[in-house]
Every structure is written in C-alpha cells, then in structure tokens.
Design a protein around this motif. Structure first.
Motif, PDB file in Angstrom:
ATOM      1  N   GLY A 143       5.437   0.959 -16.259  1.00 60.66           N
ATOM      2  CA  GLY A 143       4.473  -0.111 -16.044  1.00 60.66           C
ATOM      3  C   GLY A 143       4.203  -0.318 -14.568  1.00 60.66           C
ATOM      4  O   GLY A 143       4.976   0.136 -13.714  1.00 60.66           O
ATOM      5  N   PRO A 144       3.109  -0.984 -14.223  1.00 56.67           N
ATOM      6  CA  PRO A 144       2.775  -1.212 -12.812  1.00 56.67           C
ATOM      7  C   PRO A 144       3.788  -2.121 -12.135  1.00 56.67           C
ATOM      8  O   PRO A 144       4.418  -2.962 -12.781  1.00 56.67           O
ATOM      9  N   ARG A 145       3.939  -1.937 -10.819  1.00 57.05           N
ATOM     10  CA  ARG A 145       4.919  -2.710 -10.054  1.00 57.05           C
ATOM     11  C   ARG A 145       4.216  -3.513  -8.965  1.00 57.05           C
ATOM     12  O   ARG A 145       3.273  -3.034  -8.339  1.00 57.05           O
ATOM     13  N   HIS A 146       4.708  -4.720  -8.727  1.00 57.61           N
ATOM     14  CA  HIS A 146       4.236  -5.498  -7.589  1.00 57.61           C
ATOM     15  C   HIS A 146       4.685  -4.778  -6.316  1.00 57.61           C
ATOM     16  O   HIS A 146       5.700  -4.079  -6.305  1.00 57.61           O
ATOM     17  N   CYS A 147       3.943  -4.946  -5.234  1.00 61.05           N
ATOM     18  CA  CYS A 147       4.284  -4.200  -4.024  1.00 61.05           C
ATOM     19  C   CYS A 147       3.892  -4.985  -2.777  1.00 61.05           C
ATOM     20  O   CYS A 147       3.263  -6.041  -2.850  1.00 61.05           O
ATOM     21  N   VAL A 148       4.254  -4.427  -1.635  1.00 63.28           N
ATOM     22  CA  VAL A 148       3.889  -5.021  -0.354  1.00 63.28           C
ATOM     23  C   VAL A 148       3.382  -3.920   0.571  1.00 63.28           C
ATOM     24  O   VAL A 148       3.950  -2.823   0.622  1.00 63.28           O
ATOM     25  N   ILE A 149       2.292  -4.207   1.258  1.00 62.36           N
ATOM     26  CA  ILE A 149       1.706  -3.273   2.220  1.00 62.36           C
ATOM     27  C   ILE A 149       1.931  -3.846   3.615  1.00 62.36           C
ATOM     28  O   ILE A 149       1.586  -5.003   3.873  1.00 62.36           O
ATOM     29  N   VAL A 150       2.513  -3.058   4.494  1.00 59.41           N
ATOM     30  CA  VAL A 150       2.759  -3.535   5.853  1.00 59.41           C
ATOM     31  C   VAL A 150       2.086  -2.601   6.854  1.00 59.41           C
ATOM     32  O   VAL A 150       1.982  -1.396   6.638  1.00 59.41           O
ATOM     33  N   GLY A 151       1.644  -3.181   7.942  1.00 59.29           N
ATOM     34  CA  GLY A 151       0.987  -2.411   8.989  1.00 59.29           C
ATOM     35  C   GLY A 151       0.351  -3.349   9.990  1.00 59.29           C
ATOM     36  O   GLY A 151       0.101  -4.521   9.698  1.00 59.29           O
ATOM     37  N   GLU A 152       0.083  -2.836  11.168  1.00 57.53           N
ATOM     38  CA  GLU A 152      -0.548  -3.648  12.202  1.00 57.53           C
ATOM     39  C   GLU A 152      -1.949  -4.072  11.771  1.00 57.53           C
ATOM     40  O   GLU A 152      -2.519  -3.516  10.825  1.00 57.53           O
ATOM     41  N   THR A 153      -2.504  -5.029  12.469  1.00 55.39           N
ATOM     42  CA  THR A 153      -3.869  -5.474  12.198  1.00 55.39           C
ATOM     43  C   THR A 153      -4.833  -4.298  12.307  1.00 55.39           C
ATOM     44  O   THR A 153      -4.782  -3.525  13.264  1.00 55.39           O
ATOM     45  N   GLY A 154      -5.697  -4.171  11.307  1.00 53.95           N
ATOM     46  CA  GLY A 154      -6.732  -3.144  11.359  1.00 53.95           C
ATOM     47  C   GLY A 154      -6.304  -1.760  10.931  1.00 53.95           C
ATOM     48  O   GLY A 154      -7.028  -0.790  11.163  1.00 53.95           O
ATOM     49  N   THR A 155      -5.148  -1.624  10.270  1.00 53.44           N
ATOM     50  CA  THR A 155      -4.687  -0.292   9.861  1.00 53.44           C
ATOM     51  C   THR A 155      -5.173   0.106   8.471  1.00 53.44           C
ATOM     52  O   THR A 155      -4.972   1.244   8.050  1.00 53.44           O
ATOM     53  N   GLY A 156      -5.792  -0.824   7.734  1.00 52.80           N
ATOM     54  CA  GLY A 156      -6.365  -0.460   6.437  1.00 52.80           C
ATOM     55  C   GLY A 156      -5.639  -1.025   5.234  1.00 52.80           C
ATOM     56  O   GLY A 156      -5.704  -0.451   4.143  1.00 52.80           O
ATOM     57  N   LYS A 157      -4.970  -2.162   5.392  1.00 51.52           N
ATOM     58  CA  LYS A 157      -4.217  -2.742   4.269  1.00 51.52           C
ATOM     59  C   LYS A 157      -5.151  -3.148   3.124  1.00 51.52           C
ATOM     60  O   LYS A 157      -4.859  -2.896   1.955  1.00 51.52           O
ATOM     61  N   THR A 158      -6.264  -3.776   3.468  1.00 53.26           N
ATOM     62  CA  THR A 158      -7.217  -4.183   2.430  1.00 53.26           C
ATOM     63  C   THR A 158      -7.819  -2.965   1.737  1.00 53.26           C
ATOM     64  O   THR A 158      -8.018  -2.965   0.517  1.00 53.26           O
ATOM     65  N   MET A 159      -8.103  -1.923   2.497  1.00 56.43           N
ATOM     66  CA  MET A 159      -8.655  -0.690   1.927  1.00 56.43           C
ATOM     67  C   MET A 159      -7.709  -0.105   0.882  1.00 56.43           C
ATOM     68  O   MET A 159      -8.139   0.284  -0.216  1.00 56.43           O
ATOM     69  N   ILE A 160      -6.409  -0.049   1.201  1.00 59.56           N
ATOM     70  CA  ILE A 160      -5.425   0.488   0.261  1.00 59.56           C
ATOM     71  C   ILE A 160      -5.345  -0.389  -0.984  1.00 59.56           C
ATOM     72  O   ILE A 160      -5.278   0.109  -2.116  1.00 59.56           O
ATOM     73  N   ALA A 161      -5.364  -1.707  -0.794  1.00 61.90           N
ATOM     74  CA  ALA A 161      -5.285  -2.627  -1.935  1.00 61.90           C
ATOM     75  C   ALA A 161      -6.476  -2.435  -2.876  1.00 61.90           C
ATOM     76  O   ALA A 161      -6.321  -2.415  -4.103  1.00 61.90           O
ATOM     77  N   LYS A 162      -7.672  -2.281  -2.317  1.00 65.28           N
ATOM     78  CA  LYS A 162      -8.864  -2.078  -3.147  1.00 65.28           C
ATOM     79  C   LYS A 162      -8.828  -0.721  -3.843  1.00 65.28           C
ATOM     80  O   LYS A 162      -9.282  -0.585  -4.985  1.00 65.28           O
TER      81      LYS A 162
END
Length: 453
Positions: free
Chosen positions: A147-166
């Motif tokens: 099943g799917p797992r909750h996760c956390v994305i870490v990185g400096e500002t502007g590295t593409g966290k929102t892009m990966i989430a989408k």
C-alpha cells in the motif's frame, strides 16, 4: 443458408451430417455433397454439436481453437421434431484475425498504461542522474505492494519539492492507488502567522471552539480520497501531534471538536529545514521511512543544468507562440551560457529559471515594437543581458597591493592585463600564477561588464 458467410452444419441425432453450406465446406477444403452422410468429427473434431447431441441443450458463443490454431466462435441448438430429439444445427465463424487483433490491442493498451505510469517521472530532468534515488523512493512510496506510504521530501528552497509531490500524485492516479480526479491539495504551512492558524486551516474548526469560530472543514477532510501536500510542515508546531494521529489512525478531529472523522488520504510533507530537529520524534520516525532528498542545483551535473536551460528556453518560446503567435528562436552565446551554468543560485532552480527569463526579456523586443506581419523572431542572449548581481564571485575581490604598484582589486587587475593586450584566456593564465582561479568566461563576463570587449 448457402450464401451465408458463417459456416452452417446440420446433423442428425447420431452426428451424421445432413447439410453443410459452402462456407463450412470451404473451411475444411471439401465440397458440400461429399460431406453429407459423414460424421461431423471427420471434418470438425472439436465440434460444438457433439455437446449439443450429448446434452440436448443449446450452446452459445463457444470459442473453439482447432489444431491448426484457428479460432472459431460457435452457436448450436438442438432440433426436436414432434417432441423427439432429432439432431442439431450449428453456425460458426472464424475469428482468428479478430482474436489476434484483440490481443494486440490489449498489449498496446498495457504498454500505453505502463508508459503513462512512467512518463510522469521520466520527464523530470535528472531522473536517471542526480534525482535517481529520489525518484525511486517517490515511486516506492506510492506503488509498494503493501500500500502507499506517507513520506517527507526535503531540500533547499527551489529544488523541486512541489514538482516531485505533483508527479507522485499523477503516478498514484495512473497506478490506480487513488481514483482519477481525486483531490490534490497543497498548502505551505509557513505562510500563516503562527502554528495555531496553520492548524485551523489544516484540521478545521468547530463552531464555538474560540471567539468567532465557525464550523469549517480543514484541508485534511478536503483531501479525503486523494493527497494532501504539506509544505514546510514543521510550521504546525505543537499541532504536529494531530498530524501524527491522522497518519496513524486515519482519523481527524477539528480544532475545538470532539467528533473524530474518518479520512482516507496520503500525506506528503516537505521542508527546507532539518526535520529531525523540527519534527516531534514520533512523527519524524513515521515519515522518515520514505525520506526523499533533493540535491541543490550546485550539486547537479553540467549536463542536467544544460537540459534545464533548454527546458526553460522552450517554455519561453512556447509562451510566445501561444500568446502572440510568434515563432521565437532563442540562442545564448557561449560566454553567456557558460556564466549562467557556472553561477551559484541560492534559490536553486527557481532562481535559475528567473534569471533565464529576465535575460531573454532583456534581449527580446517588446510586443508593442513588433509589426503585425512579423511572425519569426531570432533573439540572441549575450552577457550584457544577464543580471549582473547574480554572478558576483563569492570570494572577496580584494588583492593586496605589492611593491610594484600593482592594482589593488581583482577587477582593476583584469583591466590592467586587458590594456596590455591580453585576452580572457591569457588573463586567466596570468591570474592563475598569482593564485587566483577564474575561468576564461568569467573574465570575459567582467570585461563585458566594463564594456571593454
């Protein structure tokens, strides 16, 4: 019946053929007359009529595969004369080609589905390079067998966290983890003035929970059935315990409320902070099982930066085409390109994109200055179009003056060497002797800045 494209066979109660039409005879490479009087199995060893004779019941849409691999669909019914079973009649048609095309179509549909599932990540620049590990973890957090797992994305500002989430949302949708059109709700928890207000937005409020409070569902409820993306989730402060409860139990309680509501959501958190220090230990432990780390732009290869540059240039050109119908051809000089690719960007890809756009803006004509009949424009972006402050060196340009009266600053030293007739490459060589390491294109940039070349 002789003119029918379908084959027709009629047999008596013992299976002896009493009629076969031309299509049936052609299938077995015989003639109609010689088939009459023969047992049906002489020509059709797997005849559905055998089942009709045995059961005296009809057979509908039975698929039969003959020894040579041909596929037939057969319908057979029993014949009764004056209530006495007297035989049966069967019609059939060859669907071998239809079966082949059907299987090919299924194969193509599967290939298409698989390609769609992977395209969402394959279009991300660096998916097979600097982001390979991040992409693999993102896929596993969505498509694990358990099943799917909750996760956390870490990185400096502007590295593409929102892009990966989408991308994860699209991947989950195409994998069937969530239904098509399921909600994707994104919120930056740090945008609120304090953690209490952030919690009210995320978890909702009940009427009367505080002065002026109204009954309001939170974003957790709004994302039910889909994905909730909490950027800068550490800003929830002490309310992180409420997020942990949602993750652990699938239940949410609004601020000031008593009723617990069941939700089915996947939570993706993100932050530019050190979450091991910012999250409560239980929440960090729960999310860090899938810790997706994104590298800063400075850690990415030159090849990836070039692809990013090309990507943003293409976006700019596409925008000009869709807005004004203009075919824009954007070209960066080698010097300008090298400066762009080697510069440092504190806000990473976001800042890189902005610098590229501003440089093109500076080089391209205004829409108001373009004639209505002009549809093809070539734009050359050079050093002079770059935003100067973006490319200042990190180290101090001060150089101690020696006894010969040599220039006291790096820029003045470069000017002096240029006045002596040295070009960027030779100046770089001379500076290296003095322990100053600059690339030739960085020197060319400085000379361009002072309008010396």
């Amino acid at each position: 019946m002789g003119a029918l494209r379908e084959g027709v066979n009629v047999v008596d109660s013992k299976g002896i053929i009493i009629y076969s039409n031309k299509s049936s005879a052609d299938y077995v490479k015989a003639n109609m007359e010689e088939m009459v009087g023969q047992h049906i199995t002489k020509y059709y060893q797997k005849a559905a009529l055998l089942e009709v004779l045995e059961t005296q019941r009809p057979v509908y849409d039975k698929k039969i595969i003959h020894d040579e691999g041909r596929v037939f669909i057969v319908n057979g019914i029993p014949l009764f004369i004056n209530g006495i079973f007297s035989g049966g009649v069967a019609t059939f048609r060859d669907i071998t080609e239809i079966e082949r095309l059907s299987k090919r179509l299924e194969s193509l549909e599967l290939e298409l589905a698989q390609s769609k599932m992977h395209d969402v990540f394959e279009t991300i620049i660096g998916n097979d390079g600097s982001l390979k590990d991040a992409v693999n973890k993102a896929k596993r957090s969505i498509a694990s067998l358990g099943g799917p797992r909750h996760c956390v994305i870490v990185g400096e500002t502007g590295t593409g966290k929102t892009m990966i989430a989408k991308a994860m949302y699209s991947f989950a949708e195409r994998m069937g983890v969530i239904k098509p059109g399921s909600p994707f709700i994104e919120v930056n928890c740090a945008q609120f003035t304090n953690s209490d207000i952030a919690a009210m937005e995320v978890f909702g409020t009940e009427k009367g929970s505080f002065t002026g409070a109204h009954e309001k569902p939170g974003l957790v409820e709004g994302a039910d059935g889909g994905i909730l993306f909490l950027d800068e989730a550490h800003a929830l402060g002490t309310h992180q315990t409420m997020l942990l409860k949602v993750i652990e139990s699938g239940l949410v309680r609004r601020i000031g409320g008593r009723k617990e509501r069941e939700v089915d959501i996947l939570i993706i958190t993100a932050s530019s902070k050190n979450l091991k220090e910012e999250f409560i230990p239980e929440l960090y432990q729960r999310l860090a099982q899938y810790l997706i780390e994104l590298p800063p732009l400075s850690a990415r290869s030159l090849e990836e930066k070039e692809k990013l540059l090309e990507f943003f240039v293409n976006l700019y050109q596409a925008s000009a085409k869709s807005r004004y119908g203009i075919n824009l051809k954007i070209i960066f000089t080698e010097t300008a390109k090298n400066i762009l690719l080697k510069a440092k960007y504190e806000r990473n890809i976001r800042q890189f994109r902005d610098v590229i756009n501003v440089a093109i803006d500076a080089a391209a004509p205004l829409v108001s200055n373009i004639g209505n009949d002009i549809k093809d424009i070539k734009v050359l972006v050079d050093v002079e179009h770059l935003h100067f402050k973006m490319f200042e060196e990190e180290y101090s340009p001060e150089i101690k003056q020696d006894n010969s009266g040599q220039a006291s600053t790096l820029d003045e030293l470069i000017k002096d060497l240029n006045f002596k007739g040295l070009g960027p490459r030779k100046i770089a060589s001379e500076l290296k002797k003095k322990g100053i390491h600059l690339e030739y294109y960085q020197i060319a940039y400085r000379l361009k800045k002072y309008k010396m070349i």
